[in-house]
Motif scaffolding. Structure first.
Motif, PDB file in Angstrom:
ATOM      1  N   SER A 166       0.851  -1.240   0.196  1.00 54.51           N
ATOM      2  CA  SER A 166       0.088  -0.051   0.175  1.00 54.51           C
ATOM      3  C   SER A 166       0.812   1.375  -0.045  1.00 54.51           C
ATOM      4  N   TRP A 167       2.104   1.262   0.620  1.00 53.09           N
ATOM      5  CA  TRP A 167       2.877   2.506   0.600  1.00 53.09           C
ATOM      6  C   TRP A 167       3.325   2.696  -0.799  1.00 53.09           C
ATOM      7  N   ASP A 168       4.008   1.702  -1.569  1.00 54.25           N
ATOM      8  CA  ASP A 168       4.297   2.069  -2.762  1.00 54.25           C
ATOM      9  C   ASP A 168       3.030   2.463  -3.851  1.00 54.25           C
ATOM     10  N   ASP A 169       2.095   1.891  -3.647  1.00 50.03           N
ATOM     11  CA  ASP A 169       0.864   2.265  -4.336  1.00 50.03           C
ATOM     12  C   ASP A 169       0.486   3.473  -4.249  1.00 50.03           C
ATOM     13  N   ALA A 170       0.635   3.720  -3.081  1.00 56.80           N
ATOM     14  CA  ALA A 170       0.120   5.249  -2.557  1.00 56.80           C
ATOM     15  C   ALA A 170       0.994   6.321  -3.229  1.00 56.80           C
ATOM     16  N   ALA A 171       2.460   5.893  -3.104  1.00 59.36           N
ATOM     17  CA  ALA A 171       3.227   6.938  -3.460  1.00 59.36           C
ATOM     18  C   ALA A 171       2.973   6.967  -5.032  1.00 59.36           C
ATOM     19  N   ALA A 172       2.757   6.023  -6.075  1.00 58.01           N
ATOM     20  CA  ALA A 172       2.438   6.001  -7.351  1.00 58.01           C
ATOM     21  C   ALA A 172       1.188   6.634  -7.720  1.00 58.01           C
ATOM     22  N   ARG A 173       0.283   6.820  -6.938  1.00 55.91           N
ATOM     23  CA  ARG A 173      -1.075   7.658  -6.959  1.00 55.91           C
ATOM     24  C   ARG A 173      -0.669   9.028  -6.793  1.00 55.91           C
ATOM     25  N   VAL A 174       0.095   9.388  -5.870  1.00 53.47           N
ATOM     26  CA  VAL A 174       0.497  10.654  -5.620  1.00 53.47           C
ATOM     27  C   VAL A 174       1.247  11.234  -6.845  1.00 53.47           C
ATOM     28  N   GLU A 175       2.312  10.420  -7.323  1.00 51.26           N
ATOM     29  CA  GLU A 175       3.107  11.000  -8.362  1.00 51.26           C
ATOM     30  C   GLU A 175       2.250  11.248  -9.454  1.00 51.26           C
ATOM     31  N   GLY A 176       1.029  10.329 -10.036  1.00 51.10           N
ATOM     32  CA  GLY A 176       0.370  10.494 -10.953  1.00 51.10           C
ATOM     33  C   GLY A 176      -0.256  11.724 -10.798  1.00 51.10           C
ATOM     34  N   CYS A 177      -0.928  12.072  -9.632  1.00 47.58           N
ATOM     35  CA  CYS A 177      -1.422  13.179  -9.401  1.00 47.58           C
ATOM     36  C   CYS A 177      -0.453  14.750  -9.766  1.00 47.58           C
ATOM     37  N   LEU A 178       0.532  14.420  -9.048  1.00 56.42           N
ATOM     38  CA  LEU A 178       1.375  15.576  -9.243  1.00 56.42           C
ATOM     39  C   LEU A 178       1.960  15.949 -10.604  1.00 56.42           C
ATOM     40  N   ASN A 180      -0.020  16.405 -12.977  1.00 58.66           N
ATOM     41  CA  ASN A 180      -1.037  17.209 -13.472  1.00 58.66           C
ATOM     42  C   ASN A 180      -0.853  18.554 -13.006  1.00 58.66           C
ATOM     43  N   PRO A 181      -0.635  19.535 -14.344  1.00 55.78           N
ATOM     44  CA  PRO A 181      -0.251  20.997 -13.821  1.00 55.78           C
ATOM     45  C   PRO A 181      -1.161  21.672 -13.208  1.00 55.78           C
ATOM     46  N   LEU A 182      -2.574  21.374 -13.063  1.00 53.36           N
ATOM     47  CA  LEU A 182      -3.696  21.914 -12.275  1.00 53.36           C
ATOM     48  C   LEU A 182      -3.488  21.452 -10.929  1.00 53.36           C
ATOM     49  N   THR A 183      -2.846  20.380 -10.407  1.00 53.37           N
ATOM     50  CA  THR A 183      -2.821  19.966  -9.128  1.00 53.37           C
ATOM     51  C   THR A 183      -2.362  21.102  -8.121  1.00 53.37           C
ATOM     52  N   PRO A 184      -1.278  21.540  -8.117  1.00 51.18           N
ATOM     53  CA  PRO A 184      -1.047  22.728  -7.083  1.00 51.18           C
ATOM     54  C   PRO A 184      -2.159  23.854  -6.801  1.00 51.18           C
ATOM     55  N   PHE A 185      -3.191  24.100  -7.757  1.00 51.01           N
ATOM     56  CA  PHE A 185      -4.116  25.150  -7.625  1.00 51.01           C
ATOM     57  C   PHE A 185      -5.260  24.393  -6.833  1.00 51.01           C
ATOM     58  N   ILE A 186      -5.411  23.218  -6.785  1.00 51.42           N
ATOM     59  CA  ILE A 186      -6.685  22.598  -6.048  1.00 51.42           C
ATOM     60  C   ILE A 186      -6.380  22.664  -4.652  1.00 51.42           C
ATOM     61  N   THR A 187      -6.816  23.759  -4.019  1.00 48.29           N
ATOM     62  CA  THR A 187      -6.758  23.761  -2.492  1.00 48.29           C
ATOM     63  C   THR A 187      -7.516  24.743  -1.905  1.00 48.29           C
ATOM     64  N   LEU A 438      -2.353   8.956   1.410  1.00 48.11           N
ATOM     65  CA  LEU A 438      -1.582   9.418   0.103  1.00 48.11           C
ATOM     66  C   LEU A 438      -0.757  10.815   0.763  1.00 48.11           C
ATOM     67  N   CYS A 439      -1.294  11.347   1.679  1.00 44.89           N
ATOM     68  CA  CYS A 439      -0.772  12.719   2.195  1.00 44.89           C
ATOM     69  C   CYS A 439       0.482  12.377   2.810  1.00 44.89           C
ATOM     70  N   ALA A 440       0.992  11.004   3.140  1.00 45.04           N
ATOM     71  CA  ALA A 440       2.157  10.871   3.728  1.00 45.04           C
ATOM     72  C   ALA A 440       3.249  10.900   2.515  1.00 45.04           C
ATOM     73  N   HIS A 441       2.733  11.091   1.524  1.00 42.64           N
ATOM     74  CA  HIS A 441       3.851  11.253   0.252  1.00 42.64           C
ATOM     75  C   HIS A 441       3.841  12.671  -0.608  1.00 42.64           C
ATOM     76  N   TRP A 442       2.760  13.639  -0.022  1.00 41.02           N
ATOM     77  CA  TRP A 442       2.037  14.667  -0.643  1.00 41.02           C
ATOM     78  C   TRP A 442       2.775  16.074  -0.247  1.00 41.02           C
ATOM     79  N   PRO A 443       3.624  16.690  -0.979  1.00 43.18           N
ATOM     80  CA  PRO A 443       4.062  17.868  -0.020  1.00 43.18           C
ATOM     81  C   PRO A 443       2.969  19.055  -0.145  1.00 43.18           C
ATOM     82  N   ALA A 444       2.848  19.760   1.073  1.00 42.31           N
ATOM     83  CA  ALA A 444       1.706  20.616   1.264  1.00 42.31           C
ATOM     84  C   ALA A 444       2.172  21.904   0.264  1.00 42.31           C
ATOM     85  N   VAL A 445       1.117  22.732   0.093  1.00 40.96           N
ATOM     86  CA  VAL A 445       1.543  24.313  -0.835  1.00 40.96           C
ATOM     87  C   VAL A 445       0.835  25.159  -0.092  1.00 40.96           C
ATOM     88  N   THR A 446       0.172  25.008   1.114  1.00 47.08           N
ATOM     89  CA  THR A 446      -0.179  26.147   2.145  1.00 47.08           C
ATOM     90  C   THR A 446      -0.519  25.561   3.475  1.00 47.08           C
TER      91      THR A 446
END
Length: 577
Positions: A166-178, A180-187, A438-446
């Protein structure tokens, strides 16, 4: 990915490119106005048209179409409120009503149902339909936040790996989302500027607001950034609004689910033993659930993961309880894969149909539960097939993007392994379903700005004692720490999202606040009976009327007893093996 500034509190400059410490000093030095920041976009003319609500039942959609003045339009906003002139824009879909009496109108009230990622478009007419008293003085505005529904969506793509942990799968899902150039602005930070721009483009001086669940986080963030534009804010079923990220709220959530299952649902089944046929002792029912495999089998995990949303409104109890009973009776072996799981599920659903559900709302809740179960198993089959073929899977990333980017979560694998172990020991109903987020792999932006102590507007929080999504502790802490905030507690209640509740204790206080600005003292209200019952039963903690509080523990005596039961069963199974 570069981090944005830590919040957009009122500062000396209107532009969010020049922000200070997001309001932590409690001083409101200047006003912020999204209309001024947006430049020429404020001059856009909205093309109003009829509304379509494809994600709700045809019956509800037809009813909402009858709400006076209902219309929908697309609103163009900057993709990045930190750099509104960069040439990138997205669209928001909004709905408005025209129900308010011209002589007594208090302007617009935005509505958000939560999520993050819930479609709010139908909630303009829904609130007018649900609360005629408020509709006489507010024109409601529903909206799909950025990344959601008919607004510009956020879609992510990744390739699942067969046998990946589950750890590696979550990391892959996060990488897939990051990717997308829209992702940093969905906050949430960006969305509150969208909300203020909706206010500005509609020509309003301020907004009122009704927010449920995550919608409380969104509304409270707006109050911190735009206190001068905030009128009446009802925050129903609150996250912990004193925090700078959502991690603490999500840490409480699985534990509160265990609590409601053990302290409310199983006693309900025991009181209705003639219907469910499992006896009058909740702990005996729990033992049967665990002997059938509990949440440690694929079938049990899928059933439990869909019992949980059924517990969000206690009208779901009859259907959820019928599935618990059917699972106990089935005693199915562990499924080998999602295809076998699908066959087991259909057998289970056929067995659960033997329980009569007379209440119309409860029957609708059961049918929705069945649809969700089938959808979840279909998604598991899709992921399994994609993993076997090395194909990619597309999913909506809005829920994860918002909760992970709204403040930094712990990113230590050891921390999350210990967290899961703790849940398995202390909350054995929910524990086997949990893994590192997934947040264990995801850098915050705010991060969420803290409220201004002096200028924070009066706020009303409504919270149920056994809420399984936003635990009571979150609302209670919010009311204790946040300035100018009152709490209405509904004791012995588990529903998530209360107003309009149907009792004068809750609804009169809410309407006095929303319509007149009258802030109640902290108040404890009684619950409505569960489906098919004539009285509300005392469960859980003690009520202290004088203090307006409920004394409650996350690990109640019955939860601890269930913990010991499961631990003993696991030891015996290990010895037999």
């Amino acid at each position: 990915m570069a981090a944005l500034s830590a919040g957009l509190g009122p500062t000396a400059q209107a532009s969010p490119n020049n922000t200070g410490n997001s309001g932590n000093n409690g001083n409101n030095s200047a006003q912020v106005d999204a209309g001024e920041i947006a430049g020429d976009l404020l001059d856009q003319e909205l093309a109003w048209e009829g509304c379509e609500f494809p994600d709700i039942s045809p019956e509800a959609a037809a009813r909402f179409q009858q709400v006076e003045g209902l219309a929908c339009a697309d609103v163009t906003v900057p993709r990045d409120w930190h750099n509104p002139d960069d040439g990138h824009t997205i669209t928001l879909r909004i709905s408005v009503t025209d129900t308010a009496d011209e002589d007594s109108s208090q302007g617009i009230a935005l509505v958000n149902p939560g999520g993050p990622g819930g479609s709010g478009l139908p909630w303009g007419p829904a609130m007018a339909d649900r609360s005629p008293a408020l509709a006489e003085e507010f024109n409601f505005v529903g909206f799909d936040p950025r990344g959601v529904g008919e607004s510009t969506p956020l879609e992510c793509e990744y390739t699942p790996t067969q046998g990946a942990d589950s750890w590696d799968d979550a990391a892959a899902r996060v990488e897939g989302c990051l990717d997308n150039p829209l992702t940093p602005f969905i906050t949430t930070e960006q969305t509150v500027y969208d909300m203020d721009f909706i206010r500005a483009v509609l020509g309003e001086d301020h907004i009122s607001y009704v927010g449920y669940s995550y919608g409380t986080w969104l509304g409270n963030w707006y109050q911190a950034v735009f206190p001068e534009h905030s009128h009446r804010f009802l925050l129903d079923s609150a996250t912990d609004l004193t925090r700078t990220s959502l991690q603490e709220t999500w840490d409480l959530q699985p534990r509160s689910r265990d609590r409601q299952f053990q302290d409310m649902m199983l006693p309900y089944m025991a009181r209705n033993a003639e219907t469910y046929g499992l006896g009058q002792d909740p702990m005996v029912i729990r033992e049967g659930w665990e002997q059938a495999g509990g949440t440690r089998t694929m079938l049990g995990a899928v059933v439990a993961s869909n019992i949980i949303p059924a517990m969000y409104t206690t009208s779901g109890y009859p259907g959820a309880a019928s599935l618990v009973a059917a699972y106990i009776e089935a005693g199915a072996a562990e499924a080998a894969d999602a295809t076998e799981l699908s066959a087991q599920l259909e057998e289970l659903l056929e067995a659960s149909q033997g329980v009569e559900i007379d209440d119309v709302e409860a029957r609708m809740a059961y049918e929705s539960l069945v649809a969700d179960l089938r959808e979840e198993v279909a998604e598991l089959q899709e992921v399994e097939q994609a993993a076997a073929e090395g194909a990619s899977v597309t999913f909506s990333g809005t829920f994860e993007a918002i909760r992970c980017q709204d403040g930094q979560w712990n990113q230590s694998r050891g921390f999350w392994n210990a967290w899961v172990d703790d849940l398995n020991r202390k909350q054995p109903f929910i524990g086997p379903l949990m893994s590192a987020p997934l947040c264990a792999h995801w850098p915050a932006v705010t991060e969420k700005p803290r409220p201004h102590q002096n200028s924070h507007p009066d706020t009303l929080v409504v919270q149920s004692e056994f809420d399984a999504a936003t635990p009571y502790e979150a609302g209670q802490r919010t009311a204790q720490i946040q300035p100018h905030t009152a709490l209405i507690t509904v004791a012995n209640e588990g529903s998530h999202g209360l107003y309009p509740y149907g009792t004068t204790c809750v609804d009169d206080a809410v309407e006095a606040y929303m319509l007149e600005g009258t802030m109640p003292s902290n108040t404890v209200c009684g619950a409505l009976p569960l489906p098919g019952e004539d009285v509300a039963y005392q469960v859980g903690g003690d009520i202290h009327e004088a203090q307006g509080t409920v004394q409650i523990k996350m690990r109640t005596d019955s939860v601890k007893q269930a913990e010991r039961l499961v631990r003993q069963m696991m030891r015996e199974q290990s010895q037999e093996g």
